[in-house]
Structure formats: C-alpha cells, structure tokens
Design a protein around this motif. Structure first.
Motif, PDB file in Angstrom:
ATOM      1  N   LYS A 251      50.536  27.395  35.247  1.00  0.00           N
ATOM      2  CA  LYS A 251      50.067  28.511  34.847  1.00  0.00           C
ATOM      3  C   LYS A 251      49.953  28.445  33.309  1.00  0.00           C
ATOM      4  O   LYS A 251      50.974  27.943  32.542  1.00  0.00           O
ATOM      5  CB  LYS A 251      50.716  30.047  35.331  1.00  0.00           C
ATOM      6  CG  LYS A 251      50.686  30.257  36.747  1.00  0.00           C
ATOM      7  CD  LYS A 251      51.121  31.558  37.202  1.00  0.00           C
ATOM      8  CE  LYS A 251      50.845  31.880  38.340  1.00  0.00           C
ATOM      9  NZ  LYS A 251      52.027  31.250  39.306  1.00  0.00           N
TER      10      LYS A 251
ATOM     11  N   THR B 150      38.067  34.556  39.155  1.00  0.00           N
ATOM     12  CA  THR B 150      38.696  35.093  40.345  1.00  0.00           C
ATOM     13  C   THR B 150      38.056  34.098  41.495  1.00  0.00           C
ATOM     14  O   THR B 150      38.880  33.605  42.526  1.00  0.00           O
ATOM     15  CB  THR B 150      38.405  36.589  40.622  1.00  0.00           C
ATOM     16  OG1 THR B 150      38.961  37.276  39.575  1.00  0.00           O
ATOM     17  CG2 THR B 150      38.773  37.010  42.071  1.00  0.00           C
ATOM     18  N   GLU B 151      36.572  33.900  41.249  1.00  0.00           N
ATOM     19  CA  GLU B 151      36.079  33.094  42.407  1.00  0.00           C
ATOM     20  C   GLU B 151      36.442  31.760  42.407  1.00  0.00           C
ATOM     21  O   GLU B 151      36.513  30.967  43.532  1.00  0.00           O
ATOM     22  CB  GLU B 151      34.450  33.274  41.915  1.00  0.00           C
ATOM     23  CG  GLU B 151      33.825  34.604  42.704  1.00  0.00           C
ATOM     24  CD  GLU B 151      32.315  34.624  42.030  1.00  0.00           C
ATOM     25  OE1 GLU B 151      31.999  35.897  42.457  1.00  0.00           O
ATOM     26  OE2 GLU B 151      31.789  33.958  41.466  1.00  0.00           O
ATOM     27  N   ASN B 152      36.978  31.307  41.289  1.00  0.00           N
ATOM     28  CA  ASN B 152      37.312  29.950  41.165  1.00  0.00           C
ATOM     29  C   ASN B 152      38.843  29.694  41.771  1.00  0.00           C
ATOM     30  O   ASN B 152      39.485  28.653  41.868  1.00  0.00           O
ATOM     31  CB  ASN B 152      37.357  29.474  39.844  1.00  0.00           C
ATOM     32  CG  ASN B 152      36.200  29.005  39.339  1.00  0.00           C
ATOM     33  OD1 ASN B 152      35.113  29.144  39.948  1.00  0.00           O
ATOM     34  ND2 ASN B 152      36.098  29.007  37.841  1.00  0.00           N
ATOM     35  N   GLY B 153      39.412  30.881  42.126  1.00  0.00           N
ATOM     36  CA  GLY B 153      40.887  30.860  42.339  1.00  0.00           C
ATOM     37  C   GLY B 153      41.726  30.467  41.433  1.00  0.00           C
ATOM     38  O   GLY B 153      42.774  30.103  41.380  1.00  0.00           O
ATOM     39  N   GLU B 154      41.278  30.983  40.049  1.00  0.00           N
ATOM     40  CA  GLU B 154      42.181  30.528  39.039  1.00  0.00           C
ATOM     41  C   GLU B 154      42.936  31.798  38.225  1.00  0.00           C
ATOM     42  O   GLU B 154      43.767  31.695  37.585  1.00  0.00           O
ATOM     43  CB  GLU B 154      41.274  29.886  37.873  1.00  0.00           C
ATOM     44  CG  GLU B 154      40.701  28.419  38.471  1.00  0.00           C
ATOM     45  CD  GLU B 154      39.851  27.893  37.479  1.00  0.00           C
ATOM     46  OE1 GLU B 154      39.990  26.595  37.368  1.00  0.00           O
ATOM     47  OE2 GLU B 154      38.866  28.590  37.030  1.00  0.00           O
ATOM     48  N   LEU B 155      42.360  33.276  38.578  1.00  0.00           N
ATOM     49  CA  LEU B 155      42.981  34.260  37.920  1.00  0.00           C
ATOM     50  C   LEU B 155      44.164  34.922  38.450  1.00  0.00           C
ATOM     51  O   LEU B 155      44.111  35.084  39.520  1.00  0.00           O
ATOM     52  CB  LEU B 155      41.967  35.231  37.671  1.00  0.00           C
ATOM     53  CG  LEU B 155      42.053  36.429  36.741  1.00  0.00           C
ATOM     54  CD1 LEU B 155      42.274  35.887  35.388  1.00  0.00           C
ATOM     55  CD2 LEU B 155      41.106  37.802  36.924  1.00  0.00           C
ATOM     56  N   ALA B 156      45.123  34.769  37.496  1.00  0.00           N
ATOM     57  CA  ALA B 156      46.574  35.385  38.000  1.00  0.00           C
ATOM     58  C   ALA B 156      46.721  36.694  37.640  1.00  0.00           C
ATOM     59  O   ALA B 156      47.368  37.387  38.070  1.00  0.00           O
ATOM     60  CB  ALA B 156      47.735  34.282  37.575  1.00  0.00           C
ATOM     61  N   ALA B 157      46.037  36.860  36.357  1.00  0.00           N
ATOM     62  CA  ALA B 157      46.480  38.311  35.715  1.00  0.00           C
ATOM     63  C   ALA B 157      45.336  38.393  34.321  1.00  0.00           C
ATOM     64  O   ALA B 157      45.121  37.294  33.751  1.00  0.00           O
ATOM     65  CB  ALA B 157      47.690  38.385  35.324  1.00  0.00           C
TER      66      ALA B 157
ATOM     67  N   ASP C 229      45.817  30.397  36.430  1.00  0.00           N
ATOM     68  CA  ASP C 229      46.586  29.204  37.339  1.00  0.00           C
ATOM     69  C   ASP C 229      45.583  28.132  37.668  1.00  0.00           C
ATOM     70  O   ASP C 229      44.942  28.011  38.495  1.00  0.00           O
ATOM     71  CB  ASP C 229      47.016  29.855  38.633  1.00  0.00           C
ATOM     72  CG  ASP C 229      48.161  28.917  39.389  1.00  0.00           C
ATOM     73  OD1 ASP C 229      48.466  28.062  38.874  1.00  0.00           O
ATOM     74  OD2 ASP C 229      48.272  29.335  40.548  1.00  0.00           O
TER      75      ASP C 229
ATOM     76  N   ASP D 253      44.627  23.601  37.372  1.00  0.00           N
ATOM     77  CA  ASP D 253      45.024  22.326  37.964  1.00  0.00           C
ATOM     78  C   ASP D 253      45.450  21.569  36.787  1.00  0.00           C
ATOM     79  O   ASP D 253      46.066  20.439  36.809  1.00  0.00           O
ATOM     80  CB  ASP D 253      44.224  21.450  38.783  1.00  0.00           C
ATOM     81  CG  ASP D 253      43.995  22.065  40.370  1.00  0.00           C
ATOM     82  OD1 ASP D 253      45.191  22.274  40.739  1.00  0.00           O
ATOM     83  OD2 ASP D 253      42.860  22.408  40.739  1.00  0.00           O
TER      84      ASP D 253
ATOM     85  N   PRO E  21      51.664  27.369  27.883  1.00  0.00           N
ATOM     86  CA  PRO E  21      52.252  27.147  29.196  1.00  0.00           C
ATOM     87  C   PRO E  21      53.361  28.414  29.414  1.00  0.00           C
ATOM     88  O   PRO E  21      53.742  28.866  28.792  1.00  0.00           O
ATOM     89  CB  PRO E  21      53.059  25.903  29.343  1.00  0.00           C
ATOM     90  CG  PRO E  21      52.520  25.260  28.080  1.00  0.00           C
ATOM     91  CD  PRO E  21      52.195  26.172  27.188  1.00  0.00           C
ATOM     92  N   VAL E  22      53.272  28.729  30.725  1.00  0.00           N
ATOM     93  CA  VAL E  22      54.072  29.895  30.982  1.00  0.00           C
ATOM     94  C   VAL E  22      55.199  29.548  31.778  1.00  0.00           C
ATOM     95  O   VAL E  22      54.939  28.554  32.403  1.00  0.00           O
ATOM     96  CB  VAL E  22      53.234  31.071  32.037  1.00  0.00           C
ATOM     97  CG1 VAL E  22      54.259  32.061  32.530  1.00  0.00           C
ATOM     98  CG2 VAL E  22      52.026  31.637  31.356  1.00  0.00           C
TER      99      VAL E  22
ATOM    100  N   PRO F 273      47.062  36.996  42.470  1.00  0.00           N
ATOM    101  CA  PRO F 273      46.790  37.887  43.272  1.00  0.00           C
ATOM    102  C   PRO F 273      46.308  37.543  44.464  1.00  0.00           C
ATOM    103  O   PRO F 273      45.603  36.553  44.405  1.00  0.00           O
ATOM    104  CB  PRO F 273      45.606  38.467  42.354  1.00  0.00           C
ATOM    105  CG  PRO F 273      45.836  38.211  40.776  1.00  0.00           C
ATOM    106  CD  PRO F 273      46.501  36.889  41.006  1.00  0.00           C
TER     107      PRO F 273
ATOM    108  N   THR G  16      42.723  36.075  44.401  1.00  0.00           N
ATOM    109  CA  THR G  16      42.469  34.869  43.728  1.00  0.00           C
ATOM    110  C   THR G  16      42.835  33.841  44.965  1.00  0.00           C
ATOM    111  O   THR G  16      41.977  32.653  44.953  1.00  0.00           O
ATOM    112  CB  THR G  16      43.274  34.761  42.455  1.00  0.00           C
ATOM    113  OG1 THR G  16      43.057  35.550  41.536  1.00  0.00           O
ATOM    114  CG2 THR G  16      43.390  33.340  42.190  1.00  0.00           C
TER     115      THR G  16
ATOM    116  N   GLN H 243      39.967  33.374  47.258  1.00  0.00           N
ATOM    117  CA  GLN H 243      38.696  32.552  46.915  1.00  0.00           C
ATOM    118  C   GLN H 243      39.208  30.987  46.912  1.00  0.00           C
ATOM    119  O   GLN H 243      38.349  30.219  47.147  1.00  0.00           O
ATOM    120  CB  GLN H 243      38.281  33.075  45.456  1.00  0.00           C
ATOM    121  CG  GLN H 243      37.758  34.343  45.373  1.00  0.00           C
ATOM    122  CD  GLN H 243      36.265  34.243  45.965  1.00  0.00           C
ATOM    123  OE1 GLN H 243      35.710  33.317  46.208  1.00  0.00           O
ATOM    124  NE2 GLN H 243      35.856  35.383  46.442  1.00  0.00           N
TER     125      GLN H 243
ATOM    126  N   ARG I 130      36.821  28.389  48.735  1.00  0.00           N
ATOM    127  CA  ARG I 130      36.501  27.277  48.063  1.00  0.00           C
ATOM    128  C   ARG I 130      36.796  25.977  48.960  1.00  0.00           C
ATOM    129  O   ARG I 130      36.145  25.063  48.631  1.00  0.00           O
ATOM    130  CB  ARG I 130      36.675  27.390  46.750  1.00  0.00           C
ATOM    131  CG  ARG I 130      35.751  28.311  45.912  1.00  0.00           C
ATOM    132  CD  ARG I 130      36.368  28.553  44.484  1.00  0.00           C
ATOM    133  NE  ARG I 130      35.916  27.240  43.681  1.00  0.00           N
ATOM    134  CZ  ARG I 130      34.959  27.200  42.933  1.00  0.00           C
ATOM    135  NH1 ARG I 130      34.158  28.237  42.961  1.00  0.00           N
ATOM    136  NH2 ARG I 130      34.953  26.214  42.135  1.00  0.00           N
TER     137      ARG I 130
END
Lengths: 133, 403
Positions: A2, A42-49, A91, A93, A124-125, B139, B142, B145, B149
């Motif tokens: 993250k 969000t669609e990429n599965g990458e948004l955490a906040a 979040d 890779d 980095p978090v 979330p 996320t 998705q 994918r």
C-alpha cells in the motif's frame, strides 16, 4: 503493498482562485477527472481509500496548553506554501505502479483545461509484512 | 457449518466447472448455492449428502443462467440438459482432482500474485469477498473487482479446465505452493496487535496446504511447505508481546510455542526429506525444525543451519537466502565472517531494510556500537512494518544508552 498518494495544493493558487473564478465547465472537468480516476482504481482492484479534505482555512492547529487544554490556532502555518488537498491509499503490485498512478492524478485539468501537473507525494504505508528477526 | 461449506466449496465448484467450464458463471452459481445452504440447512437440517445437494443447486442455477442465453449458446444448453442426470452419479464420487485443477487455475502464472491470492481464497478457500477484503484491509468493492478481473484473466488465458500433463503439472504446482506461501506470510507476518483478524489468513493457508498435500501426497515440496508453515506458525504466540511489540527469535519464550504444531511439522519434514527430490520449501522447513527443536536459543545447532542455508543458496539466487546464510555464517564463524559476506549483497539488496538490520545486528555482535546504531536507524527508516520500526529504534536507543 500500500502507498499513500498525497495531493499538494499551493496556498497562493488556492487564495487566488476557486471554483467561481474558473471558466465555466473547467471545474466540472476537474471533478469529472478525479471521479473517473477513482472509478478506474476501483475497477482495477487497487483503491484502498480516497479522502478529500475541506479547504485549508477550515484547518486548525492544536497544541496542548496548560493542564492539557487544547490551545488552538488557525492553520495552516503562515509560512506554509503548500497544503494537503486530499489523498488516496492504493494497494498495488509494485512501487512503479504507485508512481504511475500518481503521475495520472497529477494531470488533473486546471482552469485552462490543461494538466495542472500538481505535485503528488508518494510514500509507502506501514503495515506490509515484516520478516522474522 | 461454515467450515463444512468451506471444505465443500472447491469440490462443488470443481464438479460444476467440469460440466460447464465458464469459470465466472460457475463461481457465481456455487456462491448462490452456498448462500442457499447457509439459509436452509440451519432451519431444515444438513442434508445427508451435502456435497450432492450443493452441486445440484449450483447446477440448477447454471441451467437457469444458460437458459437465459439459449439463443446464443444452444450447444451449452444441451449440455445443461444432460447434467441433471449426471449429478446423481457424481454425488457419490467426489473427484478430488477437480479441486486440484481448480487450484491450478486460480494460481495461474498469468495472474499477478495479489490476483491469484484473492481468487484462490474465494474459489478454493470458500471465503466471502467481504472476508477477503477485510483481511487485506481494502474496501469490498475493490476486492470484488480484483476477483472479477482475475476471473477474466484466467478466461482470457484460455486455460482449459483439465488435468494438465505431468510436466505442466509440476510447474503449476510451483505456482500453487507460491500462492499459498504468500497467503501464509501475509497472515503470519502481520498478525500483530490490532490486526488479529489477519491471523485467519495463516490458518487458511495451512488448511489449504493440508488439502494440497492430500491431493498430491507424493509431492515433497507440498509436504515441505506444510511443514514450514506449521513450524513457523508454532512460534506465533511468542513472536509478539501482549501489546504488539516484536520479539526476535533469540529472545522468545519458547515455552509459549505450540508443541503440537512443532511435533507435527518435525515429523512431516523428517519423513519427507529422505524420499529425495529435495526442494527449497523442504530445506526451509528443515531449518525451521532445527530452530524449533532447540530448547534454548543458545542450544541452536547453527552448524546444521549453516549447512542447510548452503544447500538452499545453491538452489536459489534469492538475495534474502544469501542474507540469512550470512547470519548463519556469523553464528558459526563469528560476526566478522558474516559481515564479510554481506558486502556481496550491497547491490542486490540496496536500500532494503533487512540488509541494514542484519548488518546492525552483526556489528553489534562485533562490538562496533556506533556503526551498529547507525545501521539500526537506517533499517528503522526503511521498514514498512510498524512493530519492526519500533523494535529497531529501541535497539538503537538501548545501544546508545549503554556506555
């Protein structure tokens, strides 16, 4: 892993202009850009906040005064040139991907419709796995 | 009942996949069947053949799905008609291989690790999207998705739902073990303080590793990975203090270790190693076993650990292996010898906190206080683990205070 992507605004710019001083449509284009970026992440599965902050004049600096009572001054500091406008936590890779997203965020369009190329601080978090020691 | 459903989820998905092939649609159908079971079984009682019940419900959902697309896909609709009769035969014949093929599919080399992990936990582990999102602190939208994918990527890769041939199988098994190892580490390494729920990931990885071992009993590396997880996880209760501070291996209260897990891991690796075809997971398990068998830190058989790291270094050019090898050298031949080996890693591990932490530790052993403090602080600035940063800063502070 993250990363936090912090969008920095310039105090001088913020004082000089706001949504009412932008040409018609330009502010909407700016907002649409950010909404679309969040949707993509969000669609990429990458948004955490994602967090947008109110204007810096709403900010207060608090220190503990005598007896632990809050001593409050208006923020940001008078000498500050930049302020935190908002941030994403992604979040991803790789480190490179975090930098890439920051570069996209930086191209949000300004009053003239051209990319503003705002500075985005990437860090980095804490919380990634630690190794046995 | 949750554990029963989780156990059955991959078998049911595998059975449905074998018939219908469309991964995304099958997975949806199985999730609906699991939801139906969660609603009905507590009320009506668990059916005599829960697996058959789930397959039947999932197939009915698939048929509904296909019927709605009949015009477009008449061929698959025909297959759907057939399936109702097949279901009853399959019920008594749980095809274990289906689960393995499903694992091969989820741990597909075309997927990024984070996608493969998410897909495996969902399709094979039977976890809900919300549970997985919670474990990875993102979330639910996320994670949904990411999973969707991943399914698309598997579909696009054109991998058929079939048992791969022997050579392909070995290669795919490598990806499966890697994904399970990553799931375990994610859970184990961060199961500290407020992140306690994440320790479920370590348990889930162990559960899946057990399943893989059952499916491929002749695979030494599958056994090695399970042993490694058990031997590492056994130390979890001693690894942190009650308030979440990190306790290094040498300072852990070994009476807190899970003796049953140690015994199981040691037995497993002892029976696996002599069978030959030794791989990296087996060697790492053997190293963990040597640590776990020492009643006190000073009883550790470091020469044996050094020999094992030597073997491991021959199999892997991973610089982290070389780093651990250097620690073992220091424990056997003294800190100067270990520090000498670290010099070779400055390129590969430049900027990595672990290199700085190990260098600090060896410098401390060598009595070079000032240099040790500087490297502890460097490591503290680079780590992304908060308990680790606290630990490294405190090490530096204590060294600075001791004159």
């Amino acid at each position: 892993m993250k990363y936090i992507l912090m969008m920095q605004g310039k105090i001088a710019d913020w004082k000089a202009q706001n949504s009412t001083t932008w040409p018609p449509g330009a502010f909407q284009a700016h907002i649409d850009f950010l909404i679309s970026l969040n949707k993509t992440l969000t669609e990429n599965g990458e948004l955490a906040a994602v967090v947008a902050l109110t204007s810096p004049e709403e900010s207060r600096i608090v220190r503990a005064g005598p007896g632990g009572q809050p001593a409050i001054t208006d923020g940001p500091f008078p000498e500050a040139k930049e302020f935190l406008a908002g941030y994403w936590i992604v979040d991803v890779d790789s480190h490179e991907r975090a930098l890439q997203i920051a570069a996209v965020a930086s191209t949000a369009p300004g009053p003239d419709g051209a990319p503003m190329n705002m500075p985005i601080e990437v860090r980095p978090v804490m919380g990634a796995p630690g190794e046995e020691m | 009942m949750t554990s029963l459903l989780r156990e059955l989820a991959p078998q049911v998905l595998g059975a449905v996949m074998r018939r219908y092939r469309d991964f995304a649609a099958c997975e949806d159908a199985v999730q609906e069947a699991l939801l139906a079971a969660a609603g009905q079984w507590p009320r009506d009682g668990t059916p005599q053949n829960p697996r058959g019940w789930l397959i039947q419900v999932a197939c009915r959902r698939m048929n509904d799905h296909l019927r709605s697309e009949t015009a477009r896909r008449s061929r698959e609709a025909a297959a759907a008609q057939e399936s109702d009769q097949q279901v009853m035969q399959d019920e008594t014949d749980p095809n274990q291989d289906d689960t393995l093929v499903l694992l091969f599919m989820c741990c597909h080399p075309a997927l990024t690790p984070s996608s493969a992990i998410a897909l495996t936990l969902r399709a094979v582990g039977g976890l809900t999207t919300a549970e997985i999102a919670n474990a990875f602190l993102v979330p639910e939208a996320t994670m949904a998705q990411r999973i969707s994918r991943a399914k698309q990527a598997v579909k696009a890769s054109g991998t058929p739902f079939d048992t791969p041939d022997a050579r392909d199988r070995d290669q795919r098994m490598g990806s499966v073990l890697q994904v399970l190892y990553l799931i375990f580490n994610e859970g184990y390494a961060s199961s500290i303080g407020p992140d306690l729920q994440r320790s479920d990931l370590a348990n889930e990885a162990i559960r899946l590793a057990r399943a893989v071992r059952r499916l491929a009993p002749d695979n030494g590396e599958a056994a090695g990975l399970l042993a490694l997880m058990l031997l590492t996880d056994a130390r979890r209760p001693a690894r942190t203090t009650a308030d979440g501070a990190l306790v290094p291996l040498a300072e852990q209260d070994r009476t807190l270790w899970d003796g049953r897990a140690v015994a199981e891991g040691v037995a497993l690796i002892s029976e696996t190693l002599p069978r030959g075809m030794v791989g990296p997971y087996q060697i790492q398990a053997a190293i963990a076993a040597v640590h776990d068998e020492a009643a006190r830190a000073q009883d550790t058989d470091w020469p044996q650990i050094l020999a094992l790291y030597g073997l491991l270094a021959q199999m892997s050019d991973n610089p982290m292996v070389a780093l651990n090898h250097a620690v073992a050298v220091a424990m056997v031949e003294g800190p100067r010898a270990g520090l000498g080996q670290l010099a070779a890693l400055d390129g590969a591990l430049a900027g990595h906190h672990r290199l700085a932490a190990v260098r600090a530790h060896l410098l401390e052993m060598a009595g070079e206080r000032e240099a040790a403090i500087a490297h502890y602080l460097t490591a503290a600035g680079r780590t992304t683990s908060l308990p680790e940063r606290n630990y490294l800063n405190l090490k530096a502070a204590r060294l600075g205070a001791s004159v």
